[in-house]
Design a protein around this motif. Structure first.
Motif, short mmCIF file in Angstrom:
data_model
loop_
_atom_site.label_atom_id
_atom_site.label_comp_id
_atom_site.label_asym_id
_atom_site.label_seq_id
_atom_site.Cartn_x
_atom_site.Cartn_y
_atom_site.Cartn_z
N PHE A 87 0.80 -1.22 0.00
CA PHE A 87 0.00 0.00 0.00
C PHE A 87 0.84 1.27 0.00
O PHE A 87 0.29 2.36 -0.08
CB PHE A 87 -0.95 0.00 1.20
CG PHE A 87 -2.05 -1.01 1.07
CD1 PHE A 87 -3.22 -0.70 0.42
CD2 PHE A 87 -1.88 -2.29 1.59
CE1 PHE A 87 -4.22 -1.64 0.28
CE2 PHE A 87 -2.88 -3.24 1.46
CZ PHE A 87 -4.05 -2.92 0.80
N LYS A 88 2.15 1.16 0.07
CA LYS A 88 3.01 2.35 0.14
C LYS A 88 2.79 3.31 -1.02
O LYS A 88 2.74 4.51 -0.82
CB LYS A 88 4.48 1.95 0.23
CG LYS A 88 4.90 1.60 1.62
CD LYS A 88 6.40 1.57 1.74
CE LYS A 88 6.80 1.09 3.09
NZ LYS A 88 7.09 2.14 4.02
N GLY A 89 2.64 2.82 -2.22
CA GLY A 89 2.44 3.68 -3.37
C GLY A 89 1.00 4.10 -3.58
O GLY A 89 0.68 4.74 -4.57
N ARG A 90 0.11 3.73 -2.66
CA ARG A 90 -1.32 4.00 -2.83
C ARG A 90 -1.89 4.94 -1.78
O ARG A 90 -3.11 5.04 -1.63
CB ARG A 90 -2.07 2.68 -2.82
CG ARG A 90 -1.71 1.81 -4.02
CD ARG A 90 -2.49 0.53 -3.99
NE ARG A 90 -2.39 -0.17 -5.25
CZ ARG A 90 -1.46 -1.07 -5.51
NH1 ARG A 90 -0.57 -1.40 -4.62
NH2 ARG A 90 -1.44 -1.67 -6.69
N VAL A 91 -1.04 5.58 -0.99
CA VAL A 91 -1.53 6.54 0.00
C VAL A 91 -1.62 7.91 -0.64
O VAL A 91 -0.88 8.18 -1.58
CB VAL A 91 -0.62 6.58 1.25
CG1 VAL A 91 -0.75 5.31 2.04
CG2 VAL A 91 0.82 6.86 0.91
N PRO A 92 -2.52 8.76 -0.23
CA PRO A 92 -3.51 8.54 0.83
C PRO A 92 -4.71 7.74 0.32
O PRO A 92 -5.02 7.75 -0.87
CB PRO A 92 -3.92 9.95 1.22
CG PRO A 92 -3.77 10.74 -0.04
CD PRO A 92 -2.58 10.13 -0.75
N TYR A 93 -5.37 7.03 1.26
CA TYR A 93 -6.64 6.38 0.98
C TYR A 93 -7.52 6.51 2.21
O TYR A 93 -7.07 6.89 3.28
CB TYR A 93 -6.47 4.91 0.54
CG TYR A 93 -5.77 4.02 1.55
CD1 TYR A 93 -6.49 3.32 2.51
CD2 TYR A 93 -4.39 3.84 1.49
CE1 TYR A 93 -5.85 2.49 3.41
CE2 TYR A 93 -3.74 3.01 2.38
CZ TYR A 93 -4.47 2.33 3.34
OH TYR A 93 -3.85 1.50 4.23
N VAL A 94 -8.82 6.24 2.04
CA VAL A 94 -9.80 6.46 3.10
C VAL A 94 -10.38 5.13 3.57
O VAL A 94 -10.69 4.26 2.75
CB VAL A 94 -10.94 7.37 2.61
CG1 VAL A 94 -12.04 7.52 3.66
CG2 VAL A 94 -10.39 8.74 2.21
N ILE A 95 -10.53 4.99 4.87
CA ILE A 95 -11.28 3.89 5.47
C ILE A 95 -12.50 4.54 6.13
O ILE A 95 -12.36 5.54 6.84
CB ILE A 95 -10.45 3.14 6.52
CG1 ILE A 95 -9.27 2.45 5.85
CG2 ILE A 95 -11.32 2.14 7.27
CD1 ILE A 95 -8.34 1.75 6.81
#
Length: 105
Positions: A87-95
């Motif tokens: 997930f390092k290359g996919r931040v930011p993301y929302v939960i």
């Protein structure tokens, strides 16, 4: 500016769900942009996650039902950092935590 390690992290596959005969239709619906619930044909109650047996009456005639897509947002968090290489290359993301209108949590 991205570094080589960021590019590599973005290419790393994310963990995949375990798809079973029981959950295959659920994951396919999600892939197509729909959330499905399990609806019991015996008692009419809805449940989530998908299952072959009703959690309320133990009936075995359970079918998928597409959720309306409406609900109440209770809380959310924006994830800006992660130690997980997938997930390092996919931040930011929302939960988010949402109560859907169908009443299934």
């Amino acid at each position: 500016m991205s570094t080589d390690s960021t590019k590599n992290a973005a290419m790393m596959p994310r963990p995949a769900p375990r798809v079973t005969a029981e959950t295959k239709a659920y994951w396919q619906a999600l892939h197509d942009g729909r959330l499905t619930l399990s609806e019991c044909e015996s008692c009419g109650k809805l449940s989530h996650p998908p299952q072959a047996v009703c959690a309320f009456c133990w009936g075995n005639k359970v079918k998928p039902k597409v959720a309306s897509g409406r609900g109440t947002l209770n809380s959310f968090s924006i994830i800006r950092q992660t130690a997980d290489p997938a997930f390092k290359g996919r931040v930011p993301y929302v939960i988010a935590y949402v109560d859907i209108d169908e009443g299934v949590s």
